[in-house]
Design an enzyme around this catalytic site. Structure first.
Site, PDB file in Angstrom:
ATOM      1  N   GLN A 119      81.942  11.835  66.754  1.00 42.89           N
ATOM      2  CA  GLN A 119      82.620  13.124  66.829  1.00 42.89           C
ATOM      3  C   GLN A 119      81.663  14.314  66.823  1.00 42.89           C
ATOM      4  O   GLN A 119      81.870  15.283  67.551  1.00 42.89           O
ATOM      5  CB  GLN A 119      83.615  13.242  65.675  1.00 42.89           C
ATOM      6  CG  GLN A 119      84.674  14.294  65.900  1.00 42.89           C
ATOM      7  CD  GLN A 119      85.843  14.096  64.952  1.00 42.89           C
ATOM      8  OE1 GLN A 119      85.798  14.525  63.805  1.00 42.89           O
ATOM      9  NE2 GLN A 119      86.891  13.450  65.433  1.00 42.89           N
ATOM     10  N   TYR A 122      76.828  13.522  62.404  1.00 42.12           N
ATOM     11  CA  TYR A 122      77.385  12.362  61.701  1.00 42.12           C
ATOM     12  C   TYR A 122      77.013  11.036  62.356  1.00 42.12           C
ATOM     13  O   TYR A 122      77.595   9.999  62.046  1.00 42.12           O
ATOM     14  CB  TYR A 122      78.908  12.495  61.618  1.00 42.12           C
ATOM     15  CG  TYR A 122      79.354  13.757  60.913  1.00 42.12           C
ATOM     16  CD1 TYR A 122      78.806  14.113  59.692  1.00 42.12           C
ATOM     17  CD2 TYR A 122      80.306  14.598  61.475  1.00 42.12           C
ATOM     18  CE1 TYR A 122      79.195  15.273  59.036  1.00 42.12           C
ATOM     19  CE2 TYR A 122      80.705  15.764  60.825  1.00 42.12           C
ATOM     20  CZ  TYR A 122      80.145  16.093  59.611  1.00 42.12           C
ATOM     21  OH  TYR A 122      80.525  17.246  58.965  1.00 42.12           O
ATOM     22  N   ILE A 123      76.028  11.067  63.230  1.00 45.67           N
ATOM     23  CA  ILE A 123      75.649   9.830  63.921  1.00 45.67           C
ATOM     24  C   ILE A 123      74.792   8.927  63.050  1.00 45.67           C
ATOM     25  O   ILE A 123      74.674   7.728  63.297  1.00 45.67           O
ATOM     26  CB  ILE A 123      74.882  10.138  65.231  1.00 45.67           C
ATOM     27  CG1 ILE A 123      74.860   8.896  66.144  1.00 45.67           C
ATOM     28  CG2 ILE A 123      73.468  10.640  64.945  1.00 45.67           C
ATOM     29  CD1 ILE A 123      74.263   9.149  67.518  1.00 45.67           C
ATOM     30  N   GLU A 154      81.034   5.270  61.891  1.00 43.62           N
ATOM     31  CA  GLU A 154      80.061   5.452  62.966  1.00 43.62           C
ATOM     32  C   GLU A 154      79.302   4.167  63.275  1.00 43.62           C
ATOM     33  O   GLU A 154      78.971   3.898  64.432  1.00 43.62           O
ATOM     34  CB  GLU A 154      79.090   6.579  62.609  1.00 43.62           C
ATOM     35  CG  GLU A 154      79.690   7.974  62.674  1.00 43.62           C
ATOM     36  CD  GLU A 154      80.499   8.341  61.434  1.00 43.62           C
ATOM     37  OE1 GLU A 154      81.163   9.394  61.451  1.00 43.62           O
ATOM     38  OE2 GLU A 154      80.447   7.575  60.436  1.00 43.62           O
ATOM     39  N   PRO A 193      74.863   7.223  60.179  1.00 43.28           N
ATOM     40  CA  PRO A 193      75.273   5.872  59.752  1.00 43.28           C
ATOM     41  C   PRO A 193      75.280   4.852  60.881  1.00 43.28           C
ATOM     42  O   PRO A 193      75.205   3.650  60.629  1.00 43.28           O
ATOM     43  CB  PRO A 193      76.689   6.096  59.201  1.00 43.28           C
ATOM     44  CG  PRO A 193      76.735   7.535  58.828  1.00 43.28           C
ATOM     45  CD  PRO A 193      75.887   8.230  59.848  1.00 43.28           C
ATOM     46  N   HIS A 208      77.828  20.706  61.923  1.00 44.07           N
ATOM     47  CA  HIS A 208      78.496  20.614  63.227  1.00 44.07           C
ATOM     48  C   HIS A 208      77.675  21.303  64.313  1.00 44.07           C
ATOM     49  O   HIS A 208      78.214  21.727  65.325  1.00 44.07           O
ATOM     50  CB  HIS A 208      79.893  21.251  63.158  1.00 44.07           C
ATOM     51  CG  HIS A 208      80.815  20.574  62.207  1.00 44.07           C
ATOM     52  ND1 HIS A 208      80.788  20.814  60.856  1.00 44.07           N
ATOM     53  CD2 HIS A 208      81.780  19.651  62.402  1.00 44.07           C
ATOM     54  CE1 HIS A 208      81.696  20.066  60.256  1.00 44.07           C
ATOM     55  NE2 HIS A 208      82.313  19.345  61.172  1.00 44.07           N
TER      56      HIS A 208
END
Length: 695
Positions: free
Chosen positions: A438, A442-443, A416, A445, A485
């Site tokens: 995605q 998970y953004i 990321e 990092p 998610h």
């Protein structure tokens, strides 16, 4: 010519000239460092570092870069800048935060260049965070590689990207991401690692089990070299070899150069506080006495060396006096260049063409990217799983790789930070990236790059380096997506100044905003609700709209009234205004059926810039306001907006501003019944509207 001078050092007059030039610049850097200590009352007003001890390897690099090259430097690299041709006066203007500082106009520290100047390499702005430059620098090389493969670079020049790093920073995870991509994609980047065995007060043995040369052995395809960075002649040859390798092979090189640290870590963390006997040991490796001996051996007299030293001193002292008396930065200019001007300021094109079919949001996005790639040869699209094999986990990139090739639409590793940070480098070389994280969860990092590099670049470079980047992020909860998610992240993003945040709620807005976001010269994060992608959830049918034409543009910062209240009920003070976005639009629409004619709904569409004029105008019309969000309410964007409305529109309100959102929990639970309890829905909005309308 310069590349052969050192090799002819025994017989070539030109080689003597080169070594004399290096010696003069080395003396210049040394005298500047001493002067800054002598004039601490003036020079230590702002924290700075110098290149003392690193002059030889830095000059070897600065003297060999071409004007068509690119460089990403770190805060100790003043001798690189001197080697490139920057004058002490110019560097001192930055040291003292003067108005004519050529890099940042007094906005950033000494040794933080941001340069677009004829005859010099391009040097984009970068932060002070060590190691952070590796990803944008590699992004520059990645962009150059694409332009070359697409035949978009004119002439026979083969640019090289210099990425300068301290050895301590190579322990950063983001440096590993950069090395991985450079090796994986065979990118034309030259990593120059300067190792002085210190990281502030920590020694190399405390910080690492291996140096950068040893560490880089794990990256297959990354060519490695070592040199004594205090020996100018050896350094020049090594740099010459490294640059030649990158130019010829279009592949990455890492050169590990050992250097003494003869100055302070910074003016605020002084060497005498913790160095002890180590200082004497490092002084034995000073590059200046070594170069003096080499020049004497070549027949240069002590008198001439003294004369050269005197010239350097004269320049430094004269430039200091000029810089000290130069004008300070203008306080009234403190807020310019937060953003570069956006070219799309009015809605244009066909939103609802006569014969167009209805389209779901995910396809509207796909078609928008397809049209961009078709008409913009410098556009690329990358992220995890967007390549030809899958075309995105939501099929949002289906067929694109097949149409435009793997150089333009490609998968990245699970990186990321690289996905986001590389856009800064891509933008600097003229490539226009569209990237995808995605899932919003998970953004994190990638936030380091987004905050430190992308958001600050335009402001700190005074508009020289805005970063054109469209960052797509699927967000939101529905149907048991679970804790990793389903996240909503807009409140975090909206605390970052210097980026724009877009949040469409229907297909037409999606396409128009995506086009405007792509052509915006600033970083734009587009939040795309997964629950609206296919209009499968009850109540979301209106997210599917007639597809706008390819020419449709919807400017950022323009909200839309998607449901108007009855005018008579408004005049009778029987209405309420709901301000929302994304999935909230559909909860609000459904709730409005319970209060016929009494509800007006504003879809913000863009969260930054926000359409405050429309908001304030509608608040004054309705006097009762609800802000509706999917995020947990506590300390959220919704709560902040409610506070602003309460402050700015207080005299227009007949009731406290209501805020409706998710429960204040750290994650969305997996079980659907638990998820339902946490999230807002139409029934919860109805209950709050009932209370609001009874005030």
């Amino acid at each position: 010519m310069a590349g052969t001078e050192v090799k002819r050092q025994q017989s070539g007059v030109d080689s003597i000239a080169l070594l004399k030039k290096a010696y003069k610049l080395m003396k210049t850097a040394e005298r500047m460092a001493r002067l800054y200590d002598e004039q601490r009352e003036v020079c230590a007003r702002y924290v700075h570092s110098t290149s003392r001890g690193h002059e030889a390897i830095q000059l070897a690099a600065g003297l060999q870069l071409k004007d068509y090259d690119y460089a990403s430097l770190y805060y100790r690299d003043e001798s690189v800048l001197l080697g490139l041709g920057m004058q002490p006066y110019e560097l001192m203007l930055q040291l003292m935060a003067k108005a004519d500082d050529p890099f940042t106009g007094g906005r950033s520290y000494y040794g933080h260049p941001a340069l677009r100047r004829k005859g010099f390499p391009v040097i984009p702005h970068q932060s002070s965070a060590t190691g952070m430059q590796a990803i944008p620098a590699t992004g520059m090389a990645h962009g150059i590689s694409y332009l070359e493969s697409a035949g978009l670079l004119q002439g026979d020049k083969r640019p090289v990207v210099l990425c300068s790093l301290g050895d301590g920073s190579v322990t950063e995870g983001e440096v590993a991401e950069a090395f991985q991509m450079a090796a994986l994609k065979s990118l034309p980047v030259f990593y120059l690692v300067q190792d002085n065995d210190w990281g502030i007060s920590a020694t190399g043995s405390e910080m690492r089990t291996m140096n950068a040369f040893e560490y880089a052995a794990g990256f297959k395809g990354l060519h490695r070299m070592q040199v004594d960075g205090s020996d100018f002649i050896a350094s020049y040859k090594a740099v010459e070899s490294a640059i030649s390798y990158v130019r010829r092979k279009r592949a990455p090189v890492l050169l590990h150069a050992t250097c003494p640290l003869l100055g302070h870590h910074t003016s605020g963390v002084r060497k005498e506080w913790y160095r002890g006997d180590d200082l004497a040991e490092h002084a034995k490796r000073d590059s200046l006495p070594l170069l003096e001996k080499q020049l004497l051996k070549l027949g240069v007299s002590k008198r001439e060396l003294k004369a050269i030293s005197g010239e350097a001193e004269k320049i430094v002292l004269s430039d200091y006096e000029k810089a000290a008396s130069a004008a300070d930065a203008d306080p009234l200019d403190f807020d310019s260049h937060e953003f570069a001007p956006a070219p799309i300021t009015e809605e244009s094109g066909e939103r609802s063409p006569a014969k167009a079919q209805k389209v779901i949001m995910v396809d509207a996005a796909l078609h928008a990217v397809d049209e961009i790639l078709k008409h913009e040869p410098t556009a690329v699209f990358y992220g995890q799983d967007v390549g030809g094999r899958l075309g995105g986990v939501f099929r949002e990139a289906a067929t694109l790789a097949q149409k435009y090739g793997d150089d333009r639409v490609f998968n990245t590793p699970i990186q990321e930070a690289y996905i986001i940070g590389s856009t800064a480098g891509m933008s600097a070389v003229g490539v226009k990236p569209i990237v995808e994280i995605q899932f919003a969860d998970y953004i994190w990092p990638g936030l380091n790059q987004l905050v430190e590099e992308l958001s600050k670049s335009c402001y700190l470079s005074k508009g020289k380096f805005p970063i054109q980047a469209l960052i797509r992020v699927p967000v939101g909860a529905y149907g048991g997506g679970g804790p990793y998610h389903s996240g909503s992240i807009e409140s975090t993003l909206l605390t970052i100044r210097g980026i724009k945040v877009v949040y469409p709620s229907n297909a037409a807005d999606m396409k128009g905003l995506m086009k405007a976001a792509f052509y915006d010269p600033n970083p734009v994060v587009m939040l795309e609700h997964k629950g609206l992608y296919w209009s499968k959830l009850p109540g979301t049918a209106d997210a599917k709209t007639t597809e706008p034409g390819a020419d449709y543009r919807l400017p950022l910062g323009k909200a839309d009234v998607v449901l108007h209240a009855d005018e008579e009920k408004r005049k009778a003070s029987q209405t309420a205004l709901i301000i929302t976005y994304g999935m909230g639009v559909y909860w609000a629409r459904e709730a409005a059926f319970a209060f016929p004619g009494q509800v007006e709904i504003v879809d913000l569409r863009t969260l930054n810039p926000i359409d405050w004029d429309l908001i304030a105008g509608r608040v004054k019309q309705h006097n009762r306001v609800m802000v509706l969000s999917e995020e947990p309410v506590l300390n959220s964007f919704a709560e902040s907006l409610a506070g602003r409305i309460s402050q700015k529109c207080f005299t227009s309100l007949d009731a406290p501003v209501s805020v409706v959102g998710s429960a204040n929990l750290p994650a969305v639970p997996l079980n659907r019944a638990l998820e339902k309890m946490m999230l807002p829905d139409a029934a919860k909005v109805v209950a709050e509207l009932d209370k609001l309308l009874k005030w």
